[in-house]
Design an enzyme around this catalytic site. Structure first.
Site, PDB file in Angstrom:
ATOM      1  N   LYS A  78       2.523 -33.213 -18.101  1.00  0.00           N
ATOM      2  CA  LYS A  78       2.826 -32.763 -19.558  1.00  0.00           C
ATOM      3  C   LYS A  78       1.505 -32.829 -20.423  1.00  0.00           C
ATOM      4  CE  LYS A  78       5.299 -33.784 -23.773  1.00  0.00           C
ATOM      5  NZ  LYS A  78       6.475 -34.565 -24.404  1.00  0.00           N
ATOM      6  N   SER A 157      10.094 -32.120 -27.038  1.00  0.00           N
ATOM      7  CA  SER A 157       8.895 -31.295 -26.723  1.00  0.00           C
ATOM      8  C   SER A 157       8.619 -31.317 -25.299  1.00  0.00           C
ATOM      9  CB  SER A 157       7.753 -32.311 -27.583  1.00  0.00           C
ATOM     10  OG  SER A 157       7.602 -33.517 -26.786  1.00  0.00           O
ATOM     11  N   SER A 181      12.452 -36.602 -26.528  1.00  0.00           N
ATOM     12  CA  SER A 181      11.714 -35.143 -25.791  1.00  0.00           C
ATOM     13  C   SER A 181      11.673 -35.252 -24.489  1.00  0.00           C
ATOM     14  CB  SER A 181      10.138 -35.264 -26.334  1.00  0.00           C
ATOM     15  OG  SER A 181      10.166 -34.683 -27.516  1.00  0.00           O
TER      16      SER A 181
HETATM   17  N1  GLN Z   1      12.271 -33.713 -31.387  1.00  0.00           N
HETATM   18  C1  GLN Z   1      11.714 -35.020 -32.016  1.00  0.00           C
HETATM   19  C2  GLN Z   1      10.792 -34.779 -33.098  1.00  0.00           C
HETATM   20  O1  GLN Z   1      10.297 -33.702 -33.201  1.00  0.00           O
HETATM   21  C3  GLN Z   1      11.236 -35.850 -30.907  1.00  0.00           C
HETATM   22  C4  GLN Z   1      10.030 -35.441 -30.406  1.00  0.00           C
HETATM   23  C5  GLN Z   1       9.609 -36.272 -29.129  1.00  0.00           C
HETATM   24  O2  GLN Z   1      10.342 -37.286 -28.697  1.00  0.00           O
HETATM   25  N2  GLN Z   1       8.355 -36.604 -28.859  1.00  0.00           N
HETATM   26  O3  GLN Z   1       9.943 -35.639 -33.513  1.00  0.00           O
END
Ligand code: GLN
Length: 491
Positions: A78, A157, A181
């Site tokens: 990632k 994400s 995410s």
């Molecule tokens: N969807 C969540 C956010 O937008 C979680 C993102 C994440 O876990 N990095 O914050």
């Protein structure tokens, strides 16, 4: 061997060790798929030479018996992990062209374990999002399609990771999870992913979003592969003040889907009115599968669940606004210096040009909730509610060892569908955020397909440091779900 890209991490590791195929053949096969898969936009940077280099090391040491736990296994990384000499952007414009002179602890551990890097995977910008649409480098397209033929979100994400794994552009990848995410993109693409206990994996060298929540984890097609990967990633790191100084168990060796003696709780607050009936039906199947594996199933209550999402969307932006203050045009990546501008103008111009809309929204919310006049009303209050949410789990552990819930409230949605409404997007995290706020290990495994033919995930949440329990219950689900569906290749 034509189908090397369909092998699991365990199969690659064992096949390389046995000499069934060479690590170079595996890396070459995946490098080719990465190229073919460019339409999915899963990789921001491709590093085929790094995958080959690690493969050649594996092939060279094989005969002497010096193979390491991940020798010959190529991985996707990632692009939130800093990788030495390879552009690391967090999918932002402000970090475009930033080439770290150091390696994140987690990626360093994986390379030390013999793995090679296929490339840097796309994500939501600074890991903020649930659909991968906030990436400066364009959205990832899910390899999955339904009858509508529309391009679907791979989740976020870690959507580059999830799309790449399900499309066989890598056998496994790293992810990070701040509020879901790893788990939500895994659910959207029919793969598995585990977010370990907060502190298990070092945050050193990972671009920070919300430091009290950020946690690295693994994503792969099987529970066993996740156990293998996580074992290599986890461990104490003095360079991260929140790193847990606890031994890393042998999770792969400890895998067992026999749940006799375990009690699994079903939190009643996770069954809100209007829950998608297909998700509810899958949840019921999951309950039956865990009983079949020997577990006792009881209903439990996590009374503060309804406050988790608002609490998260105060704490995460608050920490983000502080963490992202470092991007000022002076030290990394982009610098926008209008003619005749002073220092303040440069900061403003760089940040205006370098951050995307969602990132700016979070910085503004975060700055507001931390401002002198509102700190107590929002930030302090959110921290108190966070403690209550953690206490809910503590109370639940008096009655059960693990929890079973759905991973996300829906299957993958079409790209663009939720972009105009940030609140609709935030609702994706409703089932994943509570475990994040409490720092608990949690895993998503594919449970089946919905009537549109799209994957749905089930989530197992465990006690702090009980990744083994989480992996084992997930394995019991995996064995019974028998999920073998994969997206049809259209790319
Ligand atoms: N969807 C969540 C956010 O937008 C979680 C993102 C994440 O876990 N990095 O914050």
């Amino acid at each position: 061997m034509s189908d090397l890209t369909n092998l699991t991490v365990a199969e690659i590791r064992d096949g390389v060790a046995a000499g069934t195929f060479s690590a170079r053949e595996v890396a070459t096969a995946f490098n080719a798929e990465v190229e073919v898969g460019r339409k999915l936009n899963a990789y921001i940077v491709e590093t085929p030479e790094k995958a080959l280099e690690a493969a050649d090391v594996a092939d060279a040491v094989r005969k002497s018996g010096d193979l390491k736990p991940l020798s010959g296994v190529p991985l996707g990384m990632k692009d939130l992990f800093c990788t030495e000499g390879v552009q690391s952007t967090a999918a932002s414009h402000i970090l475009e062209g930033f080439t770290p002179t150091y390696e994140s602890t987690v990626s360093a551990r994986l390379w030390d374990a013999g793995a090679g890097m296929l490339g840097k995977l796309n994500l939501d910008q600074f890991a903020m999002g649930s659909s991968n649409e906030t990436s400066y480098f364009g959205n990832v397209v899910s390899p999955w399609r339904d009858a509508s033929g529309k391009d679907l979100a791979p989740g976020g994400s870690s959507g580059g990771s999830s799309a790449a794994i399900s499309a066989r552009l890598c056998p496994a990848a790293t992810g990070t999870d701040t509020g879901g995410s790893i788990r939500q993109p895994a659910a959207f693409t029919g793969i598995s992913g585990i977010k370990p206990t907060y502190g298990r994996c070092s945050r050193w060298g990972i671009v920070a979003f919300a430091s009290s929540l950020d946690q690295a984890g693994s994503m792969a097609r099987t529970v066993k592969d996740n156990a293998i990967l996580l074992e290599a990633m986890a461990g104490f790191d003095p360079k991260d003040a929140t790193s847990l100084d606890a031994p890393v168990p042998q999770w792969e060796a400890g895998l067992s889907s026999d749940l006799k003696g375990k009690t699994v709780g079903i939190p009643k607050e996770y069954r809100p009115d209007g829950l998608n009936p297909e998700i509810e039906a899958l949840w019921d199947k999951g309950i039956a599968w865990l009983k079949d594996a020997g577990a006792e199933v009881v209903e439990v209550s996590l009374p503060h669940t309804q406050y988790a999402l608002p609490t998260y969307y105060i704490i995460a932006p608050a920490e983000a606004s502080s963490n992202l203050a470092r991007y000022d045009g002076v030290r990394y990546g982009l610098r926008d210096l209008p003619d005749g501008a002073g220092l303040q103008d440069m900061y403003a111009a760089t940040r205006a040009a370098g951050f995307g809309d969602e990132v700016k929204r979070r910085i503004m919310i975060g700055t507001y909730v931390l401002s002198a006049g509102f700190y107590d009303a929002y930030y302090t209050q959110a921290c108190k509610v966070r403690a209550l949410i953690a206490r809910d789990f503590e109370a639940a552990w008096e009655k059960c060892d693990l929890l079973l819930t759905p991973t996300a409230p829906s299957a993958a949605f079409a790209l663009g569908e939720k972009q105009a409404d940030p609140l609709a997007m935030y609702l994706n995290d409703v089932f994943t955020v509570p475990a994040s706020l409490a720092g608990l290990p949690a895993m998503s495994v594919p449970g089946g397909l919905d009537s549109a033919g799209l994957p749905l995930g089930l989530q197992i949440i465990g006690k702090a440091l009980d990744e083994q329990g989480v992996l084992n219950a997930s394995l019991a689900l995996e064995e019974r779900a028998g999920f073998t569906a994969r997206p049809e290749k259209w790319w």
